[in-house]
Every structure is written in C-alpha cells, then in structure tokens.
Motif scaffolding. Structure first.
Motif, PDB file in Angstrom:
ATOM      1  N   PHE A   1     -18.819  -6.468  -0.647  1.00 39.59           N
ATOM      2  CA  PHE A   1     -17.687  -5.669  -0.152  1.00 39.59           C
ATOM      3  C   PHE A   1     -16.902  -5.012  -1.287  1.00 39.59           C
ATOM      4  N   ARG A   2     -17.133  -5.474  -2.527  1.00 39.97           N
ATOM      5  CA  ARG A   2     -16.447  -4.848  -3.665  1.00 39.97           C
ATOM      6  C   ARG A   2     -17.254  -3.679  -4.252  1.00 39.97           C
TER       7      ARG A   2
ATOM      8  N   TYR B   1     -13.139   3.475  -2.811  1.00 43.51           N
ATOM      9  CA  TYR B   1     -12.597   4.747  -2.337  1.00 43.51           C
ATOM     10  C   TYR B   1     -11.955   5.535  -3.479  1.00 43.51           C
TER      11      TYR B   1
ATOM     12  N   GLU C   1       0.826  -1.219   0.000  1.00 42.97           N
ATOM     13  CA  GLU C   1       0.000   0.000   0.000  1.00 42.97           C
ATOM     14  C   GLU C   1       0.858   1.266   0.000  1.00 42.97           C
TER      15      GLU C   1
ATOM     16  N   HIS D   1     -11.176  -1.015  -2.279  1.00 47.96           N
ATOM     17  CA  HIS D   1     -12.326  -1.157  -1.393  1.00 47.96           C
ATOM     18  C   HIS D   1     -12.003  -0.879   0.076  1.00 47.96           C
ATOM     19  N   THR D   2     -10.730  -0.622   0.367  1.00 44.26           N
ATOM     20  CA  THR D   2     -10.336  -0.524   1.784  1.00 44.26           C
ATOM     21  C   THR D   2      -9.533   0.719   2.145  1.00 44.26           C
ATOM     22  N   SER D   3      -8.857   1.353   1.176  1.00 43.89           N
ATOM     23  CA  SER D   3      -7.765   2.255   1.566  1.00 43.89           C
ATOM     24  C   SER D   3      -8.140   3.739   1.585  1.00 43.89           C
TER      25      SER D   3
ATOM     26  N   GLY E   1      -7.465  -4.822  -4.456  1.00 43.38           N
ATOM     27  CA  GLY E   1      -8.159  -4.893  -3.167  1.00 43.38           C
ATOM     28  C   GLY E   1      -8.164  -3.572  -2.412  1.00 43.38           C
ATOM     29  N   TYR E   2      -7.125  -2.744  -2.594  1.00 39.76           N
ATOM     30  CA  TYR E   2      -7.077  -1.443  -1.890  1.00 39.76           C
ATOM     31  C   TYR E   2      -8.179  -0.486  -2.352  1.00 39.76           C
TER      32      TYR E   2
END
Ligand code: CA2
Length: 155
Positions: free
Chosen positions: A111-112, A116, A55, A81-83, A78-79
């Motif tokens: 979750f996808r 962000y 990241e 959806h999370t970062s 994947g980032y």
C-alpha cells in the motif's frame, strides 16, 4: 538580506513522533534535528519548516507555498499514499516540488508503493533517513535557481 523566496519543507502526520517512537524504522533523530539539517543544507536560503497531523492544514500550506515559496519539499507521510485532495492542491503549483521520505516506501508494504505526490514531483528522494531531507533541499534549491535563471534569460 536575500530577496529570494524561502524553500518550504512540509511534513505530514505522525512525523512529530520522529526519534520518539519506532526508532528501528525511522531512526533516533527528531524532527527538530531534521529541521536543523535542512537549514544547514539551505545555506543562505531561508527554510520554512512545518509539520501537521491534519490533511486540510497541509493543503492550506501547499496553497500558501504557491505565493510564498521558491520550491517545495514535501514528506506527506501517510497522505502520500491516500490523498487525492493533496494531489489536487499540488497540481496548482508552478514551483518545483521534491517528494521526500525517510524510508524507502517501494521496499515496504504494497500500500506504500502508490504515491499521489510523485505524479507532480520533479523528483523523489527516499530511503536515506534524515539525509533524504538534505538531498531534497539541495535539489529543490537547484531547481529554483534554474527557474530563476530561465526567467532572467526570457526578459
Ligand atoms: O518514510 C517516510 O518518510 C514516510 O513518509 C513515513 C510515513 C509513512 O506512512 C510513509 O509510507 C513513508 C510515516 C510517518 C510516521 O512517522 C513516525 C515517526 C516515528 C514514529 C512513528 C511514526
């Protein structure tokens, strides 16, 4: 030689496994194939194409793009959806950002569905496999060119 800044194409975690694992979801083409597609789509423009599983490294490259790129295409994997940290970095950019995905996250697990990256993207290209990258690079170049034309008009 062109005096234009390159388009950055940044890729997040696990995309180095493209074409090697899960071909039913992500296809058989490798990330090197995707890079070649981007370079072809860019024509005379230069493409800086990178992938990382980290990241902080992805964020460092976004910072670098602030000074060195005319536009940014990003598949944060994947980032996406999370970062929040990646979002904060992307918010510092004034160049156009195009979000890119091989699959269509909206048609996958819940979750996808949250991205962000979308909050700062001029547009999103998803669901077309490697062709998403071709479309994203073309869109990024078009946006960069429009920015240059607007800047030329204002002097
Ligand atoms: O569809 C996309 O491009 C994604 O950004 C891919 C991410 C996923 O988390 C996003 O929701 C959508 C996953 C990248 C993992 O790439 C692999 C490639 C081959 C084998 C395994 C993983």
């Amino acid at each position: 030689m062109s005096d234009r800044l390159p388009v950055y194409v940044l890729n997040g975690p696990n995309l180095n496994l493209l074409g090697v694992r899960e071909p039913d979801i992500y296809g058989r083409e490798t990330l090197a194939d995707v890079q070649a597609l981007c370079e072809r789509a860019a024509g005379d423009a230069t493409v800086v194409f990178r992938q990382t599983n980290h990241e902080g490294e992805l964020i460092d490259w976004v910072h670098e793009a602030r000074e060195k790129a005319s536009a940014l295409v990003i598949n944060a994997a994947g980032y996406t959806h999370t970062s929040v940290a990646l979002l904060d970095a992307l918010k510092t950019l004034t160049i156009p950002v195009v979000e890119c995905h091989l699959s269509n996250p909206a048609a996958r697990e819940r979750f996808r569905h949250r991205s962000y990256v979308s909050a700062v993207a001029a547009g999103v290209v998803s669901g077309f496999g490697p062709f998403s990258y071709e479309l994203a690079v073309r869109a990024a170049l078009r946006l960069a060119q429009e920015r240059r034309a607007a800047a030329d008009r204002s002097v």
